[in-house]
Write an enzyme that holds these catalytic residues in place. Structure first.
Site: not given
Lengths: 417, 417
Positions: B82, B139-141, B163, B200, B289
């Protein structure tokens, strides 16, 4: 090295050999043209405290001091066992021995703890506790899935190694049946009724192509089932659940009862059931485990249909294929399907025996377990409770012993450049 | 062996060496006193089709043909990517090259697929699809946790390697600061602003003991931040999210803004912020973060407090410890805490550089990743897409090539008895 295991067992030898730490060392190259390369050293580290749920069907080998407890302790994880209410006395005795061993080894008292509960409150609290970092479980699909979902709903989800449900299909190919149908039929019922059918590797499904060989197999198996002396089951609950699930299949449209044993209070009635492939393929409720000595034989019209039936089952601990030289082409076709469906594939045997070996895989795709990337039996089981850590550019005297250049513990390791 | 990778890269070499298959062979002993011992052969097998989500911040190294795609293909898993909407054109170009490579290698067309979507519908459908057996995500949390929960809610839960979020603490010990505070301050800001702070592994937290060394470090870092030429961020959304999260910390009670850079449209304003340990420990919202070039320095009164602060952070990709010989006792005390918190611990450096090495661990405890048992960078990454399978008692000609006695592929293997 952990000193909790001092016997000369397979596990202790494996620990001393040190391969479990997976040590990898990639030396620095400060002068590399594309930029300085750091010194990198990979080792494995304990996940943290582990909750282990004792299994009803293995009060010794897979309960308080069973495989998960041994693996977790060996990995360096403190263990909290939730004892199974089916054997509270045995659990208490084993826990006492473990606690004494912890004290004798001068390990911290928190290395091992034991909790009892007839209900589910203590187990739920354990899996939800932020200090618990992994879960080992052996039991029913319902209970296992509940724990998996509970662990996934935590603010920090954790791994759950739940061994839950398997029907362990047995595939019988024609040429082998032609030469040994009766012998296989008798041996099959021996495996089916071992431990009153309460092994997780119990063979609950048989797939074969219609013909004289299959009929001879069924006659021999029916004889053995009918004359089996009914065995006592582990608990009244397991006994009534088995009666219910085996009756449900027996009464299912398109299923016939070929043979059943006698029964008595708390004892199982073994059942040999049969259906055709079309009925099996159309009814996923026939694919589920009946925890106890009952098997469903699926009559297939040809090898294509047998392959379809095998591909249709859920994830399994084991698939067994019975064949001889004349069946090789068929066996070759079915083997990849079997490897996709199961953690262990056997030739000409039954999966009820689980060898404790470095090469054993006791695990498999969902729902046989909740995590097919690991095994609960054999020395590789230690890996489920470890995670990799990389040390970059540390001086020798600060490095963990496992990755020091001087290798004081004699760890097996791969070294690059 | 898979032939999709034909270059002489580290990965191709690793594949050819064959260690990834973890072959273990335990020979039969039919005459064993306690009962016949079977022949057991363990190898690894692909999990099945993998969904990979392209990362916004690495359009090449961690997107369409990035680490997860390479690892999954190498493991033998078909991949459905994707693409990330931040770089649809780059994604399309890379996907075209991969599809051409699949065709040129005469692999099945389904080996690789590429889907684009500006929203979340395609991604959700992929993770929910019963044919998908694992997920790779960077990507984002928020997005990562949503995918983890979606995968856990399937009737067959699957592994998600997400991650997500890390602050990558940097610990500065006093003796090292005394000798090189200015040099470390400048190098730190170089790491903080690399890629406009969108790595990251970006160092978003600094822990140090109050004193002259720390003040010198802060002065040098403040100078470097104030004079940094503001960098363009990856997307307008990331730029506004960074402005919001860094302002929130900057405006937090007990936090002071030591320095900030200029800014401009779509450009980040780098920020150096400071607080005391008590404020940090009492406010978990300061632990999160800020994706971009902003760091929070936590002033500790002594080593005890510094150890408490380090132990209080969430799971991390990296922890860096700066020390010299005079700091060894302190470094020795902090190292186990750092190894508990992170997948990689560095000495006297910054984690922004991630060496592609057999010994690299790019991963770590939650929420830096959703599964700390694995790495997304380095050759060990292939293991996340494999599961073990045991073959029992099969004749040589039916065994997979990896576990044949004749070892036609020259696999490295451990053999018992």
């Amino acid at each position: 090295m952990p000193n909790v295991l001092t016997t000369d067992s397979l596990f202790a030898t494996h620990l001393r050999e040190g391969e479990f730490a997976g040590v990898r060392i990639d030396h620095a190259d400060p002068a590399r043209a594309s930029g300085p390369k750091p010194d990198l050293r990979l080792t494995k580290r304990a996940l943290g405290p582990v909750a282990v749920f004792g299994a009803s069907n293995f009060p010794l080998a897979f309960s308080v001091a069973g495989g998960d407890t041994a693996s977790a302790l060996a990995a360096g994880c403190p263990v909290v066992v939730k004892g199974h209410p089916a054997h509270p006395g045995t659990g208490e005795l084993v826990a006492g021995a473990l606690s004494a061993a912890v004290a004798a080894s001068e390990l911290p008292a928190g290395t091992f703890s034991f909790l009892q509960d007839g209900g589910i409150g203590v187990g739920q609290a354990l899996v939800s506790d932020a200090r618990i970092k992994a879960v080992g479980f052996t039991g029913s699909r319902g209970a296992g899935e509940a724990l998996v979902r509970l662990a996934a709903a935590r603010s920090e989800p954790i791994p759950v190694y739940a061994e839950m449900s398997a029907t362990n299909p047995v595939v019988l190919l024609p040429a082998r049946l032609a030469e040994a149908a009766e012998q296989i039929g008798t041996a099959f019922v021996g495996s089916l009724t071992l431990g009153t059918g309460q092994f997780c590797t119990n063979p609950g499904l048989v797939f074969a192509i219609e013909g004289d060989g299959l009929e001879r197999f069924l006659a021999a198996a029916a004889d053995a089932v009918a004359t089996w002396a009914p065995g006592v089951m582990l608990t009244p609950g397991i006994c009534s659940a088995f009666a219910a699930s085996s009756s449900q299949v027996s009464n299912h449209s398109g299923v016939s009862l070929l043979a059943e044993s006698g029964t008595a209070d708390l004892r199982a009635s073994a059942k040999l059931l049969a259906t055709d492939a079309a009925t099996f393929l159309a009814n996923p409720d026939l694919h589920h485990e009946m925890f106890g000595p009952a098997a469903l034989v699926v009559r297939c019209s040809d090898l294509d249909q047998l392959a379809d039936v095998l591909a249709a089952v859920e994830g399994q601990l084991t698939v067994a294929i019975h064949f001889n030289d004349a069946d090789h082409i068929a066996a070759r076709r079915l083997l990849p399907i079997a490897m996709d469906r199961a953690g262990r594939v056997l030739a000409n045997g039954f999966g009820t025996g689980v060898e404790v070996s470095p090469a054993m895989v006791h695990g498999g795709p969902y729902p046989s377990t909740s995590d097919c990337r690991t095994t609960s039996v054999g020395t590789m089981a230690i890996e489920r409770f470890l995670r990799p850590v990389c040390l970059q550019d540390f001086p020798e005297d600060l490095l963990p012993e496992t990755v020091r250049e001087s290798n004081p513990w004699g760890m097996p390791r791969r070294v690059w450049s």
